[in-house]
Write an enzyme that holds these catalytic residues in place. Sequence first.
Site, PDB file in Angstrom:
ATOM      1  CE1 TYR A   1     -44.123  73.581  63.291  1.00 30.72           C
ATOM      2  CE2 TYR A   1     -45.711  72.576  61.810  1.00 30.72           C
ATOM      3  CZ  TYR A   1     -45.338  72.964  63.085  1.00 30.72           C
ATOM      4  OH  TYR A   1     -46.181  72.723  64.132  1.00 30.72           O
ATOM      5  CE  LYS A   2     -41.688  72.283  66.429  1.00 28.71           C
ATOM      6  NZ  LYS A   2     -42.078  73.651  66.754  1.00 28.71           N
TER       7      LYS A   2
ATOM      8  NE  ARG B   1     -38.979  77.791  72.078  1.00 27.55           N
ATOM      9  CZ  ARG B   1     -39.740  77.038  71.303  1.00 27.55           C
ATOM     10  NH1 ARG B   1     -39.915  75.767  71.592  1.00 27.55           N
ATOM     11  NH2 ARG B   1     -40.310  77.530  70.225  1.00 27.55           N
TER      12      ARG B   1
ATOM     13  CG  ASP C   1     -44.582  65.715  69.536  1.00 30.40           C
ATOM     14  OD1 ASP C   1     -43.809  65.929  68.579  1.00 30.40           O
ATOM     15  OD2 ASP C   1     -45.493  66.500  69.860  1.00 30.40           O
TER      16      ASP C   1
ATOM     17  CG  PHE D   1     -46.104  71.485  72.274  1.00 32.81           C
ATOM     18  CD1 PHE D   1     -45.325  72.628  72.239  1.00 32.81           C
ATOM     19  CD2 PHE D   1     -47.215  71.423  71.455  1.00 32.81           C
ATOM     20  CE1 PHE D   1     -45.635  73.683  71.389  1.00 32.81           C
ATOM     21  CE2 PHE D   1     -47.531  72.469  70.607  1.00 32.81           C
ATOM     22  CZ  PHE D   1     -46.736  73.599  70.570  1.00 32.81           C
TER      23      PHE D   1
HETATM   24  C1  PLP Z   1     -43.624  69.255  70.435  1.00 34.25           C
HETATM   25  C2  PLP Z   1     -44.677  69.792  69.517  1.00 34.25           C
HETATM   26  N1  PLP Z   1     -45.751  69.036  69.222  1.00 34.25           N
HETATM   27  C3  PLP Z   1     -46.727  69.491  68.409  1.00 34.25           C
HETATM   28  C4  PLP Z   1     -46.665  70.748  67.862  1.00 34.25           C
HETATM   29  C5  PLP Z   1     -47.816  71.273  67.057  1.00 34.25           C
HETATM   30  O1  PLP Z   1     -47.916  70.650  65.870  1.00 34.25           O
HETATM   31  P1  PLP Z   1     -49.038  71.016  64.771  1.00 34.25           P
HETATM   32  O2  PLP Z   1     -49.301  72.475  64.872  1.00 34.25           O
HETATM   33  O3  PLP Z   1     -48.380  70.603  63.488  1.00 34.25           O
HETATM   34  O4  PLP Z   1     -50.240  70.214  65.046  1.00 34.25           O
HETATM   35  C6  PLP Z   1     -45.553  71.558  68.114  1.00 34.25           C
HETATM   36  C7  PLP Z   1     -45.463  72.893  67.497  1.00 34.25           C
HETATM   37  O5  PLP Z   1     -44.559  73.651  67.686  1.00 34.25           O
HETATM   38  C8  PLP Z   1     -44.542  71.072  68.972  1.00 34.25           C
HETATM   39  O6  PLP Z   1     -43.487  71.821  69.279  1.00 34.25           O
END
Ligand code: PLP
Length: 438
Positions: free
Chosen positions: A237-238, A386, A212, A135
């Site tokens: 939030y997912k 997706r 992560d 990501f």
């Molecule tokens: C795998 C992954 N890591 C990190 C994040 C971003 O996290 P944040 O915006 O809370 O820092 C996301 C956001 O969709 C994500 O999918």
Amino acid sequence: MGGYASFVTTTDSGIDRARALDADDPLARFRERFAPTEPGLVYLDGNSLGRPTKAARERIRTIGDVWASDLVRGWDRWLDMPLRVGDLLAAGVLGARPAEVAVTDSTTVNLYRLAVAALEARAGRRAIAIARPEFPTDRYVVEGLARERDLEIRWLDADPVDGPTAADLEPVLDSNLASVVLSHVNYRSAAIADAPAITNLAREAGALVLWDLSHSAGSVPVELEGWGVDLAVGCTYKYLNGGPGAPAYLYVRRELQDELRPPIQGWFAQREQFEMGPRFERADRIRGWLTGTPGILGLTGAQAGIEVVAEAGIAAIRAKGVALTEYAIELFDAWLAPLGCTLGSPRDSDRRGAHVAIRHADGRRLTSERVARGVIVDFREPDVMRFGLSPLTTSFEEVHRGVAALAAAVRPSPAPRPDGRATRRGIGSRAARCRRPG
Ligand SMILES: Cc1ncc(COP(=O)(O)O)c(C=O)c1O
């Protein structure tokens, strides 16, 4: 497969079968726990932002009342919320022990903090590893750290659909590798990494893995203690339905909590916070990893979402996640593969999280057209649509309607028949090749 077994015994792709699967769904009752959306909306983007629980809406309203009546006295009940919600998440979702998880800050900030702590704990080592299909925020944080500390980045050339695997890690392991940053479920392909194997392999080489969990917590089983995981972060939030901007979490294995040092020494991590002492003395256990004042509205949403996930149970959630994605792939094979779309997720359900990636060169346009017509999916560069299938909120009928709508857009007419049988120019026909730009 529990209550979802029937779908593998038939190849009927009509909507009646989707409705029958919904009627048999042991988790269907949980849809009632979420705030309703506009009638007819097909929401397949819970892997980006989960739907709100009714409890979150109610409790956030109540917080407004408590704020108005209690004013600053409200902190008597709010102060420990990052730790209380962390323990709830640890026990109900992450397979972690008490005082190993705090719900706080954003995933990005937590990732940075734990990565710094890992690098400092392995200070003689000058390399950090990350997968290329990782990501963006994870890659950017690693690149920033490498620049700041003059480290070598070792990129894992993982397969974009099936990777990364433990075998991808082997070439980058040596005595100079300090840390590895990886997602448990990949944000684009939904591929599940073998967290216990990768963690062990890295540990044998003396490196710390930072996981992560943003796309896995609340969708697939996570056993941080059982897998021997050292460090992890993720968002709420997912699949945890915490709400837009709800705080993320961090996990530090109990045995490492003293050895590792947090790079931000905030007053919420101070042993006697309200003595306002002259020097920082870090509080014990995960409290020592807090930073500053927590956002109570966001935490309230996160708590409500985590409670519902914990109540439903990860085993039941996983069983439905597998059934939903298998069903989506079956419809993909029947309707979309013949149109030239390709599958961007692993076919083996053991290796796939709760979304399905469908690839098409015209994916951006197809996604925005679907969204405009009330089928909400999302697009990830360069060509991935997706389909996020949230086991607590997504119905089989939504999957059917979402895939059918995409098939109709790739080849505008005729649409798949509701009874699932092929139309005259239908399934498998050469004339049905998808349109590609240029
Ligand atoms: C795998 C992954 N890591 C990190 C994040 C971003 O996290 P944040 O915006 O809370 O820092 C996301 C956001 O969709 C994500 O999918």
